[in-house]
Every structure is written in structure tokens, then in C-alpha cells.
Design a protein around this motif. Structure first.
Motif, PDB file in Angstrom:
ATOM      1  N   ASN A  77       0.853  -1.191   0.000  1.00 23.74           N
ATOM      2  CA  ASN A  77       0.000   0.000   0.000  1.00 23.74           C
ATOM      3  C   ASN A  77       0.889   1.242   0.000  1.00 23.74           C
ATOM      4  O   ASN A  77       2.119   1.147   0.014  1.00 23.74           O
ATOM      5  CB  ASN A  77      -0.992  -0.024   1.166  1.00 23.74           C
ATOM      6  CG  ASN A  77      -0.312   0.059   2.518  1.00 23.74           C
ATOM      7  OD1 ASN A  77       0.895   0.242   2.593  1.00 23.74           O
ATOM      8  ND2 ASN A  77      -1.085  -0.091   3.564  1.00 23.74           N
ATOM      9  N   MET A  78       0.242   2.394   0.003  1.00 25.39           N
ATOM     10  CA  MET A  78       0.971   3.648  -0.094  1.00 25.39           C
ATOM     11  C   MET A  78       1.940   3.843   1.071  1.00 25.39           C
ATOM     12  O   MET A  78       2.920   4.577   0.964  1.00 25.39           O
ATOM     13  CB  MET A  78      -0.061   4.783  -0.114  1.00 25.39           C
ATOM     14  CG  MET A  78       0.325   5.952  -0.954  1.00 25.39           C
ATOM     15  SD  MET A  78       0.438   5.545  -2.686  1.00 25.39           S
ATOM     16  CE  MET A  78      -0.461   6.891  -3.389  1.00 25.39           C
ATOM     17  N   ASP A  79       1.654   3.196   2.205  1.00 27.24           N
ATOM     18  CA  ASP A  79       2.491   3.411   3.385  1.00 27.24           C
ATOM     19  C   ASP A  79       3.861   2.770   3.256  1.00 27.24           C
ATOM     20  O   ASP A  79       4.784   3.142   3.982  1.00 27.24           O
ATOM     21  CB  ASP A  79       1.776   2.884   4.631  1.00 27.24           C
ATOM     22  CG  ASP A  79       0.587   3.757   4.986  1.00 27.24           C
ATOM     23  OD1 ASP A  79       0.624   4.943   4.640  1.00 27.24           O
ATOM     24  OD2 ASP A  79      -0.369   3.244   5.584  1.00 27.24           O
TER      25      ASP A  79
ATOM     26  N   ARG B  42     -14.198  -6.288  -1.328  1.00 30.70           N
ATOM     27  CA  ARG B  42     -13.309  -6.496  -2.471  1.00 30.70           C
ATOM     28  C   ARG B  42     -13.118  -5.215  -3.277  1.00 30.70           C
ATOM     29  O   ARG B  42     -12.259  -5.149  -4.137  1.00 30.70           O
ATOM     30  CB  ARG B  42     -13.865  -7.603  -3.382  1.00 30.70           C
ATOM     31  CG  ARG B  42     -13.607  -8.992  -2.828  1.00 30.70           C
ATOM     32  CD  ARG B  42     -13.740 -10.046  -3.907  1.00 30.70           C
ATOM     33  NE  ARG B  42     -15.122 -10.283  -4.254  1.00 30.70           N
ATOM     34  CZ  ARG B  42     -15.896 -11.195  -3.660  1.00 30.70           C
ATOM     35  NH1 ARG B  42     -15.424 -11.921  -2.711  1.00 30.70           N
ATOM     36  NH2 ARG B  42     -17.132 -11.365  -4.016  1.00 30.70           N
ATOM     37  N   TYR B  43     -13.927  -4.208  -2.965  1.00 31.30           N
ATOM     38  CA  TYR B  43     -13.780  -2.942  -3.676  1.00 31.30           C
ATOM     39  C   TYR B  43     -12.419  -2.331  -3.356  1.00 31.30           C
ATOM     40  O   TYR B  43     -11.988  -2.321  -2.212  1.00 31.30           O
ATOM     41  CB  TYR B  43     -14.886  -1.963  -3.249  1.00 31.30           C
ATOM     42  CG  TYR B  43     -14.734  -0.606  -3.874  1.00 31.30           C
ATOM     43  CD1 TYR B  43     -15.166  -0.375  -5.175  1.00 31.30           C
ATOM     44  CD2 TYR B  43     -14.121   0.420  -3.191  1.00 31.30           C
ATOM     45  CE1 TYR B  43     -14.999   0.854  -5.754  1.00 31.30           C
ATOM     46  CE2 TYR B  43     -13.951   1.663  -3.770  1.00 31.30           C
ATOM     47  CZ  TYR B  43     -14.395   1.869  -5.053  1.00 31.30           C
ATOM     48  OH  TYR B  43     -14.219   3.096  -5.635  1.00 31.30           O
ATOM     49  N   VAL B  44     -11.722  -1.848  -4.393  1.00 33.27           N
ATOM     50  CA  VAL B  44     -10.409  -1.246  -4.179  1.00 33.27           C
ATOM     51  C   VAL B  44     -10.537   0.267  -4.253  1.00 33.27           C
ATOM     52  O   VAL B  44     -11.041   0.808  -5.225  1.00 33.27           O
ATOM     53  CB  VAL B  44      -9.405  -1.732  -5.245  1.00 33.27           C
ATOM     54  CG1 VAL B  44      -8.021  -1.216  -4.913  1.00 33.27           C
ATOM     55  CG2 VAL B  44      -9.419  -3.233  -5.320  1.00 33.27           C
ATOM     56  N   ARG B  45     -10.108   0.926  -3.183  1.00 34.92           N
ATOM     57  CA  ARG B  45     -10.226   2.380  -3.141  1.00 34.92           C
ATOM     58  C   ARG B  45      -9.261   3.028  -4.131  1.00 34.92           C
ATOM     59  O   ARG B  45      -8.249   2.452  -4.496  1.00 34.92           O
ATOM     60  CB  ARG B  45      -9.930   2.877  -1.724  1.00 34.92           C
ATOM     61  CG  ARG B  45     -10.957   2.407  -0.750  1.00 34.92           C
ATOM     62  CD  ARG B  45     -10.469   2.476   0.684  1.00 34.92           C
ATOM     63  NE  ARG B  45      -9.918   3.776   1.022  1.00 34.92           N
ATOM     64  CZ  ARG B  45     -10.236   4.443   2.128  1.00 34.92           C
ATOM     65  NH1 ARG B  45     -11.128   3.962   2.954  1.00 34.92           N
ATOM     66  NH2 ARG B  45      -9.672   5.585   2.415  1.00 34.92           N
ATOM     67  N   TYR B  46      -9.621   4.267  -4.550  1.00 36.87           N
ATOM     68  CA  TYR B  46      -8.773   4.999  -5.509  1.00 36.87           C
ATOM     69  C   TYR B  46      -7.327   5.034  -5.034  1.00 36.87           C
ATOM     70  O   TYR B  46      -6.398   4.823  -5.800  1.00 36.87           O
ATOM     71  CB  TYR B  46      -9.217   6.460  -5.629  1.00 36.87           C
ATOM     72  CG  TYR B  46     -10.576   6.703  -6.201  1.00 36.87           C
ATOM     73  CD1 TYR B  46     -11.119   5.844  -7.147  1.00 36.87           C
ATOM     74  CD2 TYR B  46     -11.305   7.813  -5.816  1.00 36.87           C
ATOM     75  CE1 TYR B  46     -12.369   6.094  -7.665  1.00 36.87           C
ATOM     76  CE2 TYR B  46     -12.550   8.073  -6.333  1.00 36.87           C
ATOM     77  CZ  TYR B  46     -13.084   7.211  -7.252  1.00 36.87           C
ATOM     78  OH  TYR B  46     -14.311   7.463  -7.754  1.00 36.87           O
ATOM     79  N   ALA B  47      -7.162   5.362  -3.718  1.00 35.09           N
ATOM     80  CA  ALA B  47      -5.820   5.549  -3.181  1.00 35.09           C
ATOM     81  C   ALA B  47      -5.023   4.263  -3.321  1.00 35.09           C
ATOM     82  O   ALA B  47      -3.846   4.282  -3.694  1.00 35.09           O
ATOM     83  CB  ALA B  47      -5.903   5.976  -1.729  1.00 35.09           C
TER      84      ALA B  47
ATOM     85  N   MET C 209       0.166  12.519  -3.182  1.00 37.17           N
ATOM     86  CA  MET C 209      -0.688  11.354  -3.453  1.00 37.17           C
ATOM     87  C   MET C 209      -1.510  10.957  -2.241  1.00 37.17           C
ATOM     88  O   MET C 209      -2.691  10.661  -2.342  1.00 37.17           O
ATOM     89  CB  MET C 209       0.197  10.162  -3.848  1.00 37.17           C
ATOM     90  CG  MET C 209       0.678  10.212  -5.257  1.00 37.17           C
ATOM     91  SD  MET C 209      -0.683   9.937  -6.392  1.00 37.17           S
ATOM     92  CE  MET C 209       0.198   9.587  -7.883  1.00 37.17           C
ATOM     93  N   ALA C 210      -0.871  10.951  -1.065  1.00 36.38           N
ATOM     94  CA  ALA C 210      -1.569  10.504   0.130  1.00 36.38           C
ATOM     95  C   ALA C 210      -2.599  11.527   0.598  1.00 36.38           C
ATOM     96  O   ALA C 210      -3.495  11.201   1.357  1.00 36.38           O
ATOM     97  CB  ALA C 210      -0.569  10.226   1.247  1.00 36.38           C
ATOM     98  N   LEU C 211      -2.463  12.762   0.148  1.00 39.29           N
ATOM     99  CA  LEU C 211      -3.421  13.799   0.540  1.00 39.29           C
ATOM    100  C   LEU C 211      -4.587  13.898  -0.431  1.00 39.29           C
ATOM    101  O   LEU C 211      -5.645  14.401  -0.087  1.00 39.29           O
ATOM    102  CB  LEU C 211      -2.718  15.159   0.577  1.00 39.29           C
ATOM    103  CG  LEU C 211      -1.950  15.499   1.835  1.00 39.29           C
ATOM    104  CD1 LEU C 211      -1.178  16.779   1.626  1.00 39.29           C
ATOM    105  CD2 LEU C 211      -2.894  15.651   3.002  1.00 39.29           C
ATOM    106  N   VAL C 212      -4.378  13.436  -1.660  1.00 32.16           N
ATOM    107  CA  VAL C 212      -5.354  13.609  -2.738  1.00 32.16           C
ATOM    108  C   VAL C 212      -6.755  13.183  -2.309  1.00 32.16           C
ATOM    109  O   VAL C 212      -7.695  13.964  -2.370  1.00 32.16           O
ATOM    110  CB  VAL C 212      -4.926  12.793  -3.977  1.00 32.16           C
ATOM    111  CG1 VAL C 212      -6.074  12.658  -4.941  1.00 32.16           C
ATOM    112  CG2 VAL C 212      -3.743  13.438  -4.642  1.00 32.16           C
ATOM    113  N   VAL C 213      -6.879  11.944  -1.842  1.00 36.66           N
ATOM    114  CA  VAL C 213      -8.203  11.404  -1.567  1.00 36.66           C
ATOM    115  C   VAL C 213      -8.800  11.931  -0.255  1.00 36.66           C
ATOM    116  O   VAL C 213      -9.916  12.434  -0.262  1.00 36.66           O
ATOM    117  CB  VAL C 213      -8.171   9.866  -1.631  1.00 36.66           C
ATOM    118  CG1 VAL C 213      -9.534   9.305  -1.345  1.00 36.66           C
ATOM    119  CG2 VAL C 213      -7.669   9.410  -2.985  1.00 36.66           C
ATOM    120  N   PRO C 214      -8.073  11.863   0.878  1.00 36.55           N
ATOM    121  CA  PRO C 214      -8.689  12.336   2.121  1.00 36.55           C
ATOM    122  C   PRO C 214      -9.129  13.801   2.067  1.00 36.55           C
ATOM    123  O   PRO C 214     -10.221  14.126   2.545  1.00 36.55           O
ATOM    124  CB  PRO C 214      -7.604  12.152   3.186  1.00 36.55           C
ATOM    125  CG  PRO C 214      -6.520  11.406   2.586  1.00 36.55           C
ATOM    126  CD  PRO C 214      -6.747  11.286   1.130  1.00 36.55           C
ATOM    127  N   ALA C 215      -8.315  14.656   1.481  1.00 41.31           N
ATOM    128  CA  ALA C 215      -8.667  16.078   1.469  1.00 41.31           C
ATOM    129  C   ALA C 215     -10.008  16.285   0.769  1.00 41.31           C
ATOM    130  O   ALA C 215     -10.886  16.989   1.269  1.00 41.31           O
ATOM    131  CB  ALA C 215      -7.573  16.885   0.781  1.00 41.31           C
TER     132      ALA C 215
END
Lengths: 724, 56
Positions: A177-179, A349-354, A402-408
Motif C-alpha cells: 500500500n501507499m504506506d 473487495r472494492y479497491v479504493r482509488y488511493a 498522493m496521500a493527501l489527494v483522496v482524504p482532502a
């Protein structure tokens, strides 16, 4: 006072008083409190009552905490006082256990504060190093770097923990994952900086590492707070809709207690017109119950001793006595819960955008770093320089933006929907809502109001309606209330008698009047059983038929039209019988409808749609809808829905406004657009930054500027959604 | 340059003080009711605000 309605029987606030020794506490949700004068009026008004010890209003949440030493019955006068002052209040049981999400939120706030402190102080040192470039001697520079490290390393260890933990978990699960790149970049930046400082070369990335963590923690904090808020709002909703149970105490008396306090084996009495608070087996009394919240069917159900009754049914007949049974032992709810769980699994099973972005992004970054390393070595770079540049690629491409894109974006979108009365229970719910292309409605309680209304008032003589109303005003039966609602306020009948399971009788203007079921009045059954009915007999005149039906919500047509305009195809799946379903579908112009469906049938239809490649949005409220809500691509439940449905749904509409649906979809689609824009912005940033890093042009100063600039641009773009 | 010897510790100390104050305030629930705190300052405790005659 708000008129009583069948869905929410008047709550006895005394049931919500909690005692610790002599001190009693009561928590109330107060409406309309907005200003300083409200605080003063509410607190002073309540404080004037006898034995009150303390009153405190939380203006942000609208919650009033009262403690007193008097009798429990004081609770009633507190609510009356508030009502008189113009602040209607409802009792609720506050959560005592701490929510794990709010714990995580607090941990992140602390991490954020530490990272903020560290980045400010490291930056202080870094700026003096950059400003003194060329003048500062190497010894001072090295001292500055050691000091930076002294601040940065403990801060990274403390604040970076959420990322390290999550990255490690994902690696153990053989996923990325992104982390993972975040953790790697932070750790490598620290290790590299320690090495450089020890060697005395003079390029340290401590500032970049802590600043990176600071920005990332903002995103992570926003994400967690969003989920915590939504969870809190959903629990508040449940707390406010707490039902009261009337329990037989050991001494034979009946005491009102919150339904959550009922244990299996407790004996309860359910008065006429009230909702059955918990599942149970009927031991005494017989009559009809309205099971529309459980099965979706509007036709009342007959129950007798020995029958199983489900919470959510409304008692239409005389008082029922029942023994509470544990929810897990019964077949209906256990089956529903099993179906809900299966649905939720398929949805996970849905994959989030991030995560989707991370899947594409992580290999690309590592490949780029590898190419840089090999490239520099091939073109004669030293091992030290080659390694440095490869690590610089990892640090600078590190998905800060990238990590800020979705939560913001999601925080802004959810905040907007919250104002419109829509609770979004998870971030990815919005992502899924944006892609929904079919909408499936339940009928009873979703498109309709879920309670009976008199539909043939126009054909009745005013005299007959008034006679029935005079009896009905004295009764809590849902059909009586429907008559009383239509007729409005007025006088009541004399010599009133309520015959349990039969009807009402009394004297109006000297005439004997009876109002009740055909069976009780010895009338022949009518052929048309689609509608609910009641008969009125005045003296010896011919009986007059009153017809009742569950009517469509006033905004149902608008909502269906709006959704059609957004390109969603509508379907109606109901557990009710064919005639009322067909009528509702026809009135709303919904071409596809099915009736008499069991929960499994609704799931089957949803799965069929999914197999065809559609993304169905399910809108429902009943217990029977819960599995379908969990199985659908995305789901919405009404605020007044059964608890299991509210928890299975992704979004909850407060205030039961159907038109909020179109609004939610609109916001979700705009949010999706904004997320995609932000990804594009982050990619543009990478297009500029990565070549710089690959060709060895990135200095700590360049890294710091690039990373903060990209984060701020992404944040600002997300904020544009507040106005759109 | 000797100024750095006390300037840097002073800067760090002040920063740490702020950090500790922030931790204390979150723990004490200072942020639980931000709107209420802003409005309460306007309440005049001296006189009666609720007038019995005024109530509907």
C-alpha cells in the motif's frame, strides 16, 4: 409539542435517568440552541427546578448534561421546561465505552503536534544552513545537522509509527500500500542523513523527513476524523431513536426502561400503538401487528400467544405481554445477519482509488530508483553518488501529495453532505456512490411514509368523518391517528370505550357510534383486501367504509425524476403484495418492479444486475432490506430505518428527505472529478521532480520546496469543492 | 557564534513548552465545546436573564 406518531411513541424520560448513589444524571439532545442567550436561558431555566445540582450545555453538539438529587420524575419537568422555553429536547443514553476510532484520532493529533513541532524547529536550523551556504564553516554545519537529527529522529520514531505499522502489516500480507514507499522514504532519508552528517559531507534530509510526516499526518488525521465523526453521528442517531420498554418488575409493577437494558427472559408489556422494543415470544394477548418495518408488507399480521414477535413491529391490537428472547437465537434475524455479513464481504473487495493509485505507483517508483542507480553507475558515477541519487528519487517521488489527494477531497465532500443531512459512513462510500448507475428502491418506509393515511376522506360525509374523529382522538391505534390527523383538532366522544382488538365506541351528539374492524362489527368481509379498512356505524344506519393506505412521500416523485436526470435507472423491489407495489411503481413512473420478495430474492436481483455489469445503488429501510443494502454496490438507508439496515448502509439520510439522494450523488461525482484532478496535479509534480532527482539535481532545499508546494496545491484544489 | 549555544536551546525549550501545553489542553477537553466557549463570554452573570413574565 410535536404530534405523536406511530413511528416514535412518546418517550418516558424517567427511563433515561442514571443514578450513582443519591446523584442522578440525565443527558438530553436539545434542538435550536445557537447563541449565548440560549445557553443562559436553558441553563438558568433548568437550574430553577428543585434539587438540580448542575446543568451544562455543550453548544457545539447540542447536548445538555443535568445532574440532580430528586425523584426520577423530575426528568419530565426538565423536558417540559425546555419545551416551554422553545428548545424541544429528547433524552438519550450517551456512549460510555470509548470509540476505538476516537482513540486513533487522539493518537494522530498527538503525532501531528509532535511532527509539527519537529518540522518547525528543524526548519529553523535548516534555513540558517541554507542561508549561510558558502559562509558557514563545515563544523557549524555539521553541528546544525546533528541538532536537527536530535530533534527529527525521536519525532520520526513517534509520529511515523502509524505509517510504519500499516506498511509493515501490508508487507506481511504480501501486498503493497501507499504506506510502504512512505515508510521507506522516511527511514532512508533519516539513515542517509545520519550517514552524511557522520561523514561530514553536509547534505541532510532531516527537514524533508519530518515535513513529509507532518503533511501526511494531516491527510491521515482528516481521514480518521471523517470516519470518527460519521460514526459518532450514526451512533447519536441510534441513541436518539432509543425505544422504551415497559418491563414487569419482580413486585408486579411495570417500569419504563430503555430497550437496550432488556435482557433475555424479561417480561414486557407492549401497549396499543407502540413499537415492540425487542424480539420476543408472545405469552398473553392476541391481535394484529404492523410488520412493515420487518417484512415490508403493509397488511397487518395476526399474532397470538406462542408466536414470535420481532422488534420494530407495531402493536395494533390490545396490550401484548411478551418474554424477551436473545437476538442471536432466533431464525429470522440470524439469517438476516448472515446475509448481511456475506454482502459486506463481497463489498470489501472494492479497491479504493488511493490503493489503486498505490498499486500503479509503487512499482513505478522502485523501478525509477533502480534505473537511476544503474544509470549513474553505468555512466561512471561513484557508488556513493549513485546511491544518493537513487534515494533522492525515492524521497522526492514519495507520495506526499498522493496521500493527501483522496482524504482532502473526501473530508470536504462529506462535510458538505453532512450539512444537507446525509451521513457518509466511510470514505470509499462516496467513491462507490459516484459510479452507481442503477437505483433500487424499497417501497414501504422508503418511497412511502410507512404508516397508514386515510385515503377516501373526500368521499366521506363531513358528519361521518367528524363522528369517527371524535372517537379516534382518544385512541393511539395507527388507523385512529390517521383519522384524527385528517380531521384535525376538535371535541372528543362521551362514554368512550376502547375494545382491544376490535374497535372504538362512544357517544357523539347523543348518537351511539362504533368505529372498528368488520369482524368486530359483524360485517361481511370485503373482496378488496389490498387496502386497510375500518367501518363506522352510527346508531342503526348503514356502515360507512374508511379506507387507509400507506401513501408516497411528498418528495418521492421529485427524487425519482432527479435520479433519472442523473442517468440512474430505477427499479422497485418490495416485500409487499402486488397491488400496492404496482400502484406505487405506476405513480412514480418506475417501469421495473417486483413484489412479494424475500430478502434472498432482493439479493438475487442485485447480483443479477452486478453480473450484467451494472453498479446498483440500494435504498431501503426495513430489516428485510438489510442484506440487500449490504450486497449492493453502494447503499443508502433512511434515518428512521431499522438499526440493522442503518448499520448495513453506506449512507444514512437524516430527516428521511429522499431528494437528498440526488444531491449526494451529485456531490460524490464532483468529488470524484476533484480526486482525478488532484491525481493529475500530483503526476505533473512528479514529472518535474523525478527528472531533477534522476539527474542528481535535488538538494535538501529543492526537496523541501517541491514537497510542500505539491501538498498545498492539492489541498487548495480540494477546498474548491466547498463552493462548487 | 556563541549566541547559538543559548539561542537554540531557548528556541527548543519554548517550542517544547507549546507542545506540552497543547497536549495538556487536548487531554483536559479544552476543545470539546469551541462554540459554547466563544458564546459563554457574552453571558452576563449579574442580572436575571430568564424573565418569568417573558416566557410563553
Amino acid at each position: 409539542m410535536a404530534p405523536l406518531d406511530a413511528a416514535s411513541p412518546s418517550l418516558d424520560p424517567a427511563a433515561f435517568v442514571r443514578a450513582t448513589g443519591a446523584e442522578k444524571r440525565l443527558d438530553l439532545a436539545v434542538q435550536n440552541a445557537r447563541c449565548a442567550a440560549c445557553i443562559a436561558r436553558i441553563e438558568d431555566g433548568v437550574r430553577k427546578l428543585p434539587t438540580i445540582k448542575s446543568v451544562r450545555l455543550n453548544l457545539s453538539t447540542g447536548r445538555l448534561a443535568v445532574s440532580f438529587t430528586g425523584d426520577d420524575a423530575l426528568a419530565v419537568s426538565i423536558i417540559q421546561t425546555l419545551d416551554r422555553l422553545g428548545y424541544p429536547a429528547a433524552p438519550y443514553t450517551p456512549d460510555t465505552g470509548e470509540d476505538p476510532r476516537s482513540k486513533e484520532e487522539k493518537r494522530l493529533v498527538r503525532a501531528l503536534a509532535v511532527a509539527g513541532f519537529a518540522s518547525a524547529n528543524v526548519m529553523l536550523l535548516s534555513i540558517s544552513v541554507w542561508a549561510g551556504e558558502g559562509e558557514m564553516d563545515i563544523a557549524t554545519k555539521t553541528m546544525m545537522h546533528w541538532l536537527s537529527g536530535l530533534i527529527a529522529l525521536p519525532a520520526v520514531a513517534y509520529s511515523g509509527w502509524p505509517f510504519f505499522e500499516s506498511g509493515w502489516k501490508s508487507l506481511k500480507a504480501r501486498a503493497v500500500n501507499m504506506d510502504v514507499p512512505i515508510s521507506l522514504a522516511v527511514i532512508l532519508a533519516c539513515v542517509l542523513s545520519i550517514y552524511e552528517t557522520a561523514m561530514g559531507h553536509g547534505a541532510a534530509y532531516f527537514d524533508a523527513a519530518v515535513m513529509l510526516l507532518f503533511f501526511l499526518l494531516i491527510g491521515r488525521f482528516l481521514d480518521v476524523r471523517l470516519r470518527a465523526r460519521a460514526g459518532q453521528a450514526a451512533r447519536d442517531l441510534a441513541a436518539l431513536q432509543a425505544t422504551i420498554a415497559h418491563r414487569f418488575e419482580g413486585d408486579g409493577s411495570v417500569k419504563a426502561v430503555p430497550a437496550t437494558d432488556i435482557e433475555p427472559g424479561d417480561k414486557l408489556v407492549v401497549p396499543t400503538g407502540e413499537r415492540i422494543p425487542v424480539d420476543g415470544r408472545i405469552v398473553a394477548g392476541e391481535g394484529e401487528v404492523d410488520a412493515s418495518l420487518v417484512t415490508g408488507e403493509t397488511q397487518p399480521l395476526r399474532v397470538e400467544p406462542g408466536a414470535q414477535a420481532w422488534s420494530g413491529m407495531v402493536n395494533l391490537g390490545g396490550p401484548l405481554t411478551l418474554t424477551a428472547t436473545a437476538a442471536s437465537q432466533d431464525s429470522l434475524l440470524a439469517e438476516i445477519a448472515r446475509l448481511v455479513e456475506a454482502g459486506e464481504q463481497s463489498r470489501s473487495r472494492y479497491v479504493r482509488y488511493a490503493d489503486r493509485a498505490a498499486r500503479a505507483y509503487v512499482p513505478a517508483v522502485f523501478a525509477m530508483a533502480g534505473v537511476t542507480l544503474v544509470g549513474w553507475l553505468a555512466f561512471g558515477g561513484t557508488i556513493h553518488d549513485s546511491l544518493m541519487n537513487a534515494i533522492a528519487v525515492l524521497i522526492i517521488t514519495c507520495p506526499c501529495a498522493m496521500a493527501l489527494v483522496v482524504p482532502a477531497v473526501q473530508v470536504v465532500a462529506t462535510g458538505r453532505l453532512f450539512k444537507d443531512g446525509v451521513l457518509v459512513k466511510s470514505g470509499d462510500a462516496l467513491e462507490r456512490l459516484a459510479t452507481a448507475d442503477t437505483v433500487i428502491f424499497d417501497k414501504t418506509g422508503t418511497l412511502t411514509e410507512g404508516r397508514a393515511r386515510l385515503i377516501n376522506a373526500d368521499t366521506l360525509s363531513p358528519d361521518a368523518l367528524e363522528a369517527a374523529a371524535q372517537l379516534s382522538r382518544l385512541s393511539r391505534h395507527p388507523l385512529s391517528r390517521a383519522v384524527a390527523d385528517t380531521a384535525g383538532d376538535g371535541p372528543v366522544a362521551a362514554d368512550f370505550q376502547d375494545v382491544a382488538g376490535g374497535g372504538l365506541m362512544g357517544r357523539v351528539d347523543g348518537r351511539r357510534v362504533k368505529f372498528g374492524s368488520a369482524r368486530w362489527l359483524n360485517l361481511p368481509d370485503t373482496e378488496d383486501d389490498a387496502a386497510q379498512e375500518a367501518w363506522l356505524v352510527i346508531d342503526d344506519a348503514d356502515p360507512i367504509r374508511f379506507v387507509f393506505a400507506d401513501t408516497l412521500r411528498s418528495d418521492a416523485t421529485t427524487a425519482v425524476t432527479e435520479l433519472a436526470d442523473l442517468g440512474l435507472e430505477a427499479e422497485l423491489l418490495s416485500g409487499d403484495r402486488e397491488a400496492p407495489v404496482a400502484a406505487a411503481a405506476h405513480a412514480l413512473g418506475i417501469p421495473h418492479w417486483q413484489s412479494e420478495l424475500k430478502p434472498q430474492d432482493k439479493i438475487a436481483r442485485i447480483d443479477a444486475l452486478k453480473d450484467e455489469g451494472a453498479s446498483p445503488l440500494m435504498v431501503g429501510d426495513g430489516v428485510n432490506d438489510a442484506p440487500a443494502l449490504a450486497a449492493a454496490h453502494v447503499s443508502v438507508s433512511m434515518g428512521s430505518a431499522a438499526e440493522i439496515s442503518r448499520s448495513a448502509a453506506d449512507l444514512v439520510i437524516q430527516g428521511d428527505k429522499l431528494t437528498a439522494l440526488a444531491r449526494a450523488i451529485d456531490v460524490a461525482r464532483k468529488a470524484k472529478g476533484r480526486v482525478m484532478e488532484n491525481f493529475a496535479l500530483a503526476n505533473i509534480y512528479n514529472l518535474i521532480a523525478v527528472p531533477l532527482a534522476v539527474f542528481g539535481l535535488v538538494t535538501p532545499l529543492v526537496a523541501a520546496i517541491c514537497m510542500s508546494a505539491s501538498s498545498i496545491v492539492v489541498m487548495l484544489n480540494a477546498l474548491r469543492l466547498t463552493r462548487a | 557564534m556563541t549566541a547559538l549555544l543559548w539561542l537554540i536551546p531557548a528556541a527548543l525549550g519554548l517550542g517544547a513548552l507549546g507542545l506540552i501545553a497543547f497536549f495538556w489542553s487536548t487531554k483536559e477537553g479544552q476543545y470539546d465545546d469551541l462554540e459554547g466557549a466563544a458564546e459563554r463570554i457574552l453571558i452576563d452573570d449579574d442580572g436575571p436573564i430568564v424573565d418569568d413574565e417573558d416566557e410563553g
